[in-house]
Design an enzyme around this catalytic site. Sequence first.
Site, mmCIF file in Angstrom:
data_model
loop_
_atom_site.group_PDB
_atom_site.id
_atom_site.type_symbol
_atom_site.label_atom_id
_atom_site.label_comp_id
_atom_site.label_asym_id
_atom_site.label_seq_id
_atom_site.Cartn_x
_atom_site.Cartn_y
_atom_site.Cartn_z
ATOM 1 N N LYS A 31 0.839 -1.205 0.000
ATOM 2 C CA LYS A 31 0.000 0.000 0.000
ATOM 3 C C LYS A 31 0.874 1.255 0.000
ATOM 4 C CE LYS A 31 -2.363 1.805 3.690
ATOM 5 N NZ LYS A 31 -2.351 3.276 3.676
ATOM 6 N N ASP A 58 -3.283 4.207 -2.205
ATOM 7 C CA ASP A 58 -4.181 4.775 -1.187
ATOM 8 C C ASP A 58 -4.242 6.293 -1.382
ATOM 9 O OD1 ASP A 58 -5.789 5.117 0.973
ATOM 10 O OD2 ASP A 58 -4.267 4.674 2.475
ATOM 11 N N LYS A 60 -7.324 7.988 -1.855
ATOM 12 C CA LYS A 60 -8.625 8.495 -1.360
ATOM 13 C C LYS A 60 -9.189 9.589 -2.266
ATOM 14 C CE LYS A 60 -7.698 7.338 3.467
ATOM 15 N NZ LYS A 60 -6.276 6.916 3.422
ATOM 16 N N LEU A 61 -9.460 9.234 -3.509
ATOM 17 C CA LEU A 61 -9.948 10.224 -4.480
ATOM 18 C C LEU A 61 -11.291 10.818 -4.044
ATOM 19 C CD1 LEU A 61 -9.147 8.622 -7.964
ATOM 20 C CD2 LEU A 61 -7.666 9.934 -6.449
ATOM 21 N N ASP A 63 -13.558 14.117 -5.735
ATOM 22 C CA ASP A 63 -13.649 15.318 -6.569
ATOM 23 C C ASP A 63 -14.924 15.218 -7.406
ATOM 24 O OD1 ASP A 63 -12.942 17.640 -8.187
ATOM 25 O OD2 ASP A 63 -10.857 17.250 -7.633
ATOM 26 N N PRO A 65 -17.280 14.155 -10.552
ATOM 27 C CA PRO A 65 -17.243 12.845 -11.220
ATOM 28 C C PRO A 65 -16.238 12.742 -12.361
ATOM 29 C CG PRO A 65 -19.503 13.454 -10.745
ATOM 30 C CD PRO A 65 -18.668 14.633 -10.362
ATOM 31 N N THR A 115 -11.563 8.007 10.490
ATOM 32 C CA THR A 115 -11.530 7.719 11.936
ATOM 33 C C THR A 115 -11.085 8.941 12.735
ATOM 34 O OG1 THR A 115 -9.396 6.686 11.480
ATOM 35 C CG2 THR A 115 -11.230 5.215 11.906
ATOM 36 N N GLN A 185 -2.664 4.161 17.024
ATOM 37 C CA GLN A 185 -3.985 3.574 16.772
ATOM 38 C C GLN A 185 -4.702 3.421 18.114
ATOM 39 O OE1 GLN A 185 -5.223 3.172 13.872
ATOM 40 N NE2 GLN A 185 -3.706 2.500 12.387
ATOM 41 N N ARG A 206 3.423 -0.091 10.603
ATOM 42 C CA ARG A 206 4.566 -0.003 11.523
ATOM 43 C C ARG A 206 5.009 -1.304 12.185
ATOM 44 N NH1 ARG A 206 1.968 5.228 14.068
ATOM 45 N NH2 ARG A 206 0.194 4.032 13.280
#
Length: 227
Positions: A31, A58, A60-61, A63, A65, A115, A185, A206
């Site tokens: 990733k 990764d 995370k688009l 915008d 369409p 999150t 986390q 990690r």
Amino acid sequence: MPELAIALDFTEIEDAEKFLYDLEDKDVIIKVGYSLFVKYGNAITDFIKNRGFKLFLDLKLHDIPNTVYNGVKGAVYLEADYLTIHTFGGREMLEKAVEAKEGSNLRLLGVTVLTSLDNKYLEFLGINDIIENLTLKLANLAVETGIDGIVCSPQEVKYLKSNINKDFIAVTPGIRPNSENKDDQKRTMDVKTAISEGSDILVIGRPIIKAEDPNKVIKEIKQSLNR
Ligand code: C5P
């Protein structure tokens, strides 16, 4: 069988390449997020693909369409196997994303409520719903539209899988093979429990990339996955 995705959270390409050179097990998903991709672009994604790993972009688009459509086409061009997209972008954006990857091996993974956000923020926005409901609503919309998977906390998988009628790939960060070390986390889960809850792809960063012997940690995780 559940799969392992290693979060390649380095900021320098030399460190990432060295880490990948030393990896003995090629059957893992790698990733790559903002930290490497914004700076190095296809130098890092080509390196990953050329060494035979599956590529998880990764990004995370989120915008309009048409712009997202072109972004997904770019990920197809880079031969990414997975790409993240914000489900908040709306039905039309999700539909265009699905249209853009048609005929390719790319799988789209929807991100719901980050999150880092909380109910107070939803209230501030005037959204009269709690995070749990909003997460389900967004995940349902995404899966219905043809998004292949949902990124969620391992604690949410069971709830989402039992409330969404269509099959989807559950991708879960926040996994700690060794529960004592949580890093930043807050809510973590160990590998076996995450699998029994229904995780399909376990994202771990990690505990592997900072380990003294990453190959040993990977071997142990893979043993739990294969069981
Ligand atoms: O190092 P660690 O195992 O915590 O890395 C988890 C990876 O998953 C990181 O790349 C992080 O950005 C990502 N992630 C997360 N929590 C989310 C979404 C993504 O930890 N809710």
